[in-house]
Design an enzyme around this catalytic site. Structure first.
Site, mmCIF file in Angstrom:
data_model
loop_
_atom_site.group_PDB
_atom_site.id
_atom_site.type_symbol
_atom_site.label_atom_id
_atom_site.label_comp_id
_atom_site.label_asym_id
_atom_site.label_seq_id
_atom_site.Cartn_x
_atom_site.Cartn_y
_atom_site.Cartn_z
ATOM 1 N N ARG A 51 74.837 -49.472 40.671
ATOM 2 C CA ARG A 51 75.624 -48.793 39.638
ATOM 3 C C ARG A 51 74.784 -47.896 38.732
ATOM 4 O O ARG A 51 75.145 -46.742 38.478
ATOM 5 C CB ARG A 51 76.338 -49.828 38.741
ATOM 6 C CG ARG A 51 77.634 -50.324 39.269
ATOM 7 C CD ARG A 51 77.835 -51.768 38.850
ATOM 8 N NE ARG A 51 76.829 -52.561 39.540
ATOM 9 C CZ ARG A 51 77.012 -53.063 40.765
ATOM 10 N NH1 ARG A 51 78.151 -52.898 41.370
ATOM 11 N NH2 ARG A 51 76.048 -53.725 41.376
ATOM 12 N N THR A 52 73.702 -48.426 38.209
ATOM 13 C CA THR A 52 72.985 -47.668 37.173
ATOM 14 C C THR A 52 72.399 -46.393 37.760
ATOM 15 O O THR A 52 72.581 -45.295 37.212
ATOM 16 C CB THR A 52 71.896 -48.546 36.530
ATOM 17 O OG1 THR A 52 72.491 -49.793 36.170
ATOM 18 C CG2 THR A 52 71.308 -47.891 35.308
ATOM 19 N N LYS A 80 50.144 -47.199 45.673
ATOM 20 C CA LYS A 80 48.708 -46.909 45.856
ATOM 21 C C LYS A 80 47.901 -47.272 44.627
ATOM 22 O O LYS A 80 46.709 -47.005 44.553
ATOM 23 C CB LYS A 80 48.525 -45.413 46.134
ATOM 24 C CG LYS A 80 49.202 -44.916 47.382
ATOM 25 C CD LYS A 80 48.929 -43.417 47.519
ATOM 26 C CE LYS A 80 50.134 -42.694 48.076
ATOM 27 N NZ LYS A 80 50.062 -41.244 47.818
ATOM 28 N N ARG A 101 64.057 -47.789 35.584
ATOM 29 C CA ARG A 101 64.244 -49.247 35.616
ATOM 30 C C ARG A 101 62.946 -49.861 36.103
ATOM 31 O O ARG A 101 62.331 -49.347 37.052
ATOM 32 C CB ARG A 101 65.392 -49.613 36.553
ATOM 33 C CG ARG A 101 65.467 -51.113 36.808
ATOM 34 C CD ARG A 101 66.704 -51.507 37.555
ATOM 35 N NE ARG A 101 67.886 -51.370 36.697
ATOM 36 C CZ ARG A 101 69.096 -51.766 37.050
ATOM 37 N NH1 ARG A 101 69.288 -52.311 38.247
ATOM 38 N NH2 ARG A 101 70.123 -51.620 36.236
ATOM 39 N N HIS A 129 69.114 -53.674 28.457
ATOM 40 C CA HIS A 129 69.772 -52.732 29.370
ATOM 41 C C HIS A 129 70.736 -51.881 28.525
ATOM 42 O O HIS A 129 71.948 -52.037 28.592
ATOM 43 C CB HIS A 129 70.525 -53.514 30.449
ATOM 44 C CG HIS A 129 70.964 -52.710 31.631
ATOM 45 N ND1 HIS A 129 70.996 -51.324 31.648
ATOM 46 C CD2 HIS A 129 71.421 -53.106 32.843
ATOM 47 C CE1 HIS A 129 71.443 -50.916 32.822
ATOM 48 N NE2 HIS A 129 71.707 -51.975 33.568
HETATM 49 N N1 CP Z 1 75.045 -53.313 35.998
HETATM 50 C C1 CP Z 1 73.943 -52.926 36.667
HETATM 51 O O1 CP Z 1 72.869 -52.706 36.085
HETATM 52 O O2 CP Z 1 74.128 -52.816 38.024
HETATM 53 P P1 CP Z 1 73.006 -52.338 39.042
HETATM 54 O O3 CP Z 1 71.915 -53.381 39.046
HETATM 55 O O4 CP Z 1 73.716 -52.213 40.365
HETATM 56 O O5 CP Z 1 72.459 -51.026 38.557
#
Ligand code: CP
Length: 306
Positions: A51-52, A80, A101, A129
């Site tokens: 999703r993100t 590396k 991320r 998040h």
């Molecule tokens: N909600 C969320 O962060 O989903 P993903 O891990 O799929 O990005």
């Protein structure tokens, strides 16, 4: 240079403006179709995501911009031995804004210190998040018509669930919000968060079953037990199915309670709940694209003005 590392980097007023912009983008998508033409978003994902990452990419493409990036550390020069700072300084030469991320808590903050472009924290370990929280806030506002005077239940892995930590930080700034924290003792919200709530006089209770609190809740925010954060597989297996929301348990809930989940789901919400009108988690997914359009727009505008 303005970044989004923690949801409290934005004031309540800024969040209201961002949600207003996202609402307008939902209502009038064509108005924004070319608004970021010529701009490039880099998505640097050192951890898995559906999703993100894809909602960030969809957001930028929906505004006429372009995207580049990687979806695992293995396919970048991190494999590396390149440092995060060098990666960020390098990618900043190829793009206008970065969503990243990382499995290590604090990595986006560390990356932002030497970045020449805005950095968005798209999830750092079991910490925060903030863009999921923007998605959650937009969903709550669209579903409930308000952000204040609500009982918010958070259920599941409240220890490692980074979306929970950011959502508590955001919702605790609205008047009349109280929290019901539903978890096994091993997966309680970290003490630094409950200490902060206590210091600020924000009401919260900690319980172990959802049944005992279901009738009180205006929002039920379900979460997955975060297997990837456990040190011990046996503990994960023992705890993973502690909570399974099903139609029977929902009988005691308010008729207008909203059920949110950041997803991915494993077992914690039965598929038979999906058709319940209170289940809003797939509308929540859709909102994520528009709120990220609004966020990219805000940060790029501020970067131009800096
Ligand atoms: N909600 C969320 O962060 O989903 P993903 O891990 O799929 O990005």
């Amino acid at each position: 240079m303005r970044h989004l590392i923690d949801i409290t980097d934005f004031s309540v007023e800024e969040i209201t403006e961002l949600l207003d912009l996202a609402d307008d983008m939902i209502a009038n998508p064509r108005r924004y179709a070319d608004s970021q033409r010529g701009k490039i978003l880099a998505t640097l994902f050192f951890e898995p995501s559906t999703r993100t990452r894809l909602s960030f990419e969809s957001a930028m493409l929906s505004m006429g911009g372009s995207v580049l990036g990687f979806s695992s550390a293995d396919s970048s020069s991190t494999a590396k031995g390149e440092s995060l700072t060098d990666t960020i300084r390098t990618v900043g030469c190829y793009c206008d804004i970065i969503a990243m991320r990382h499995p290590k808590e604090g990595a986006p903050m560390a990356g932002s210190l030497r970045s020449t472009v805005p950095i968005i924290n798209a999830g750092d370990g079991g910490h925060n998040h903030p863009t999921q929280t923007l998605t959650d806030l937009l969903t709550i506002r669209r579903e409930k018509g308000r952000m204040d005077h609500m009982v918010v239940g958070l259920c599941g892995d409240l220890k490692f669930g980074r979306t929970v930590h950011s959502l508590i930080g955001a919702m605790s700034r609205y008047e009349g919000v109280s929290f019901v924290l539903i978890s096994p003792p091993e997966l309680r919200v970290p003490a630094y968060i409950t200490r902060d709530l206590a210091d600020r006089g924000i009401p919260f209770t900690e319980v172990e079953t959802m049944e005992e609190v279901m009738p009180e809740l205006d929002i039920l925010y379900m979460t997955r037990v975060q297997r990837e954060r456990f040190f011990n597989e046996a503990d994960y297996i023992r705890l993973k199915d502690t909570y399974i929301l099903d139609p029977e348990k929902l009988r005691a809930a308010k008729k207008d309670m909203s059920i949110l989940h950041p997803l991915p789901r494993v077992n914690e919400i039965a598929v038979s709940v999906d058709d319940d009108p209170r289940a809003v988690y797939f509308r929540q997914v859709r909102n994520g694209r528009f709120v990220r359009m609004a966020l990219i727009t805000k940060l790029l505008k501020e970067a131009e003005q800096a």
